[in-house]
Design an enzyme around this catalytic site. Structure first.
Site: not given
Ligand code: AQP
Length: 344
Positions: A114, A206, A209
């Site tokens: 990040k 992955k 968001k």
């Molecule tokens: N691609 C994924 N597959 C399975 N699980 C996922 N999680 C996130 N992406 C995937 C799980 O969702 C929960 C909440 O995630 P979060 O919102 O706390 O944070 P994150 O992992 O940072 O989500 P993003 O979508 O990947 O955001 P960005 O783009 O900011 O990096 C967690 O349990 C996570 O494991």
């Protein structure tokens, strides 16, 4: 203090809740409600480790809450709240900042990804994110944490922090009558067919968001047309589907779509391939679209309905926060005794 089995997990209100968040986390939260006391948190303190527009953050917090409820989390039997309403998270995180070692945090891959090349300009909060996550879990002395695969390393750090706190303060814990081990070592619950849902544009990345392309993900609020269009455009390879799981090796896009189908259907990859082995992607994608629309359509519709009533959502969060504060307050009193602070 007896340790009771308890589930904690959180989701960041950073917009665009997607199929990965659903299959990797929220769907599992729902399933665990029958077996554990559960605490599900909208982690807004985590969200601000990167810039969030103040005018948009309240809506994002309410949208994650709506997703929890629309997916089937019962806020009357369990606890649903947003993190910033319970100050004990930040309070315990400070103590954990003094327990965790710089070397431990330096190994965290999420920070490296990040912060990227502009590391000097990343917030201190982004760096300390895992100590706050440890506090989120341990302030409730939670024993089980359902998360996607990407959070495994942070969970291991939470266990290291719990272990070091228990060791460093072992004598004080005993002297205050808090037993042998003050904090449980929280167990990650990472299982099933979709612990790491990948981007629809690139099966090696992955689903996220923050991906610039909306075609990389299925949002929980996407309507049937958007779901169909995104799956139709999803990257694939030219071969038909294999009939055995081993045939998915080195085919990341095929593996991802089969995994998504399996998780949505409550089946296994092997079961899906027994049905669709040798099928062309066009045939498989049509079945996947029908399944995804049937499963996600009602969730998206319910989320939209719920977000039209922010007063009702805020009441759920306030009620959950009051109950969470009670549990967290008890832990913090004991932590202060153990650390040696004077308290009223
Ligand atoms: N691609 C994924 N597959 C399975 N699980 C996922 N999680 C996130 N992406 C995937 C799980 O969702 C929960 C909440 O995630 P979060 O919102 O706390 O944070 P994150 O992992 O940072 O989500 P993003 O979508 O990947 O955001 P960005 O783009 O900011 O990096 C967690 O349990 C996570 O494991």
């Amino acid at each position: 203090m007896a340790l009771q089995e308890r589930v904690f997990s959180g989701v960041q209100p950073t917009g665009n809740l997607h199929l990965g968040n659903y299959l990797g986390a929220i769907k599992r939260f729902v399933e665990l409600q029958g077996r554990y006391d559960c605490i599900y948190c909208v982690v807004d303190l985590h969200a601000i480790t990167v810039w969030q527009e103040p005018a948009e953050l309240p809506q994002a917090i309410r949208e994650v809450t709506a997703a929890f409820l629309a997916c089937g989390i019962d806020p009357t039997k369990h606890i649903v709240f947003n993190q910033s309403q319970v100050a004990e998270h930040a309070e315990l995180a400070w103590i954990f900042n003094c327990i965790a070692r710089l070397g431990w945090l330096n190994r965290m891959t999420q920070f490296k990804e990040k912060a990227g090349k502009d590391r000097e300009n990343a917030s201190v909060g982004l760096y300390a994110y895992p100590t706050l996550m440890a506090a989120d879990i341990l302030v409730y002395r939670a024993t089980h944490v359902p998360v996607g695969e990407d959070q495994k390393q942070h969970l291991e750090l939470s266990r290291d922090i719990a272990q070091k706190f228990n060791n460093d303060f072992a004598r004080s814990i005993r002297e205050h009558g808090y037993g042998e081990a003050f904090f449980p070592l929280p167990e990650p619950l990472i299982s099933g067919e979709a612990t790491r849902v990948m981007s629809l544009r690139d099966g090696t990345k992955k689903m996220s968001k923050s991906d610039a392309s909306d075609y990389s993900r299925i949002n929980l609020t996407d309507d049937a047309d958007a779901i169909a269009l995104k799956f139709r455009r999803a990257k694939t390879d030219p071969e038909p589907l294999p009939s055995e799981e081993a045939g998915l090796k080195n085919r990341p896009e095929a593996d991802n779509l089969v995994g998504i189908y399996a998780a949505l259907a409550g089946a296994t990859r092997a079961g899906v391939l027994a049905e669709f082995g040798d099928a062309q992607f066009s045939t498989f994608k049509s079945a996947l679209i029908d399944l995804a629309v049937a499963k996600l359509g009602p969730i998206g519709a319910e989320m939209k309905r719920l977000t039209h009533d922010p007063v009702a959502i805020d009441a759920v969060l306030a009620d959950g926060a009051a109950r969470a504060r009670k549990l967290a307050g008890e832990t913090m009193k004991a932590v202060k005794d153990v650390v040696g602070f004077v308290r009223a």
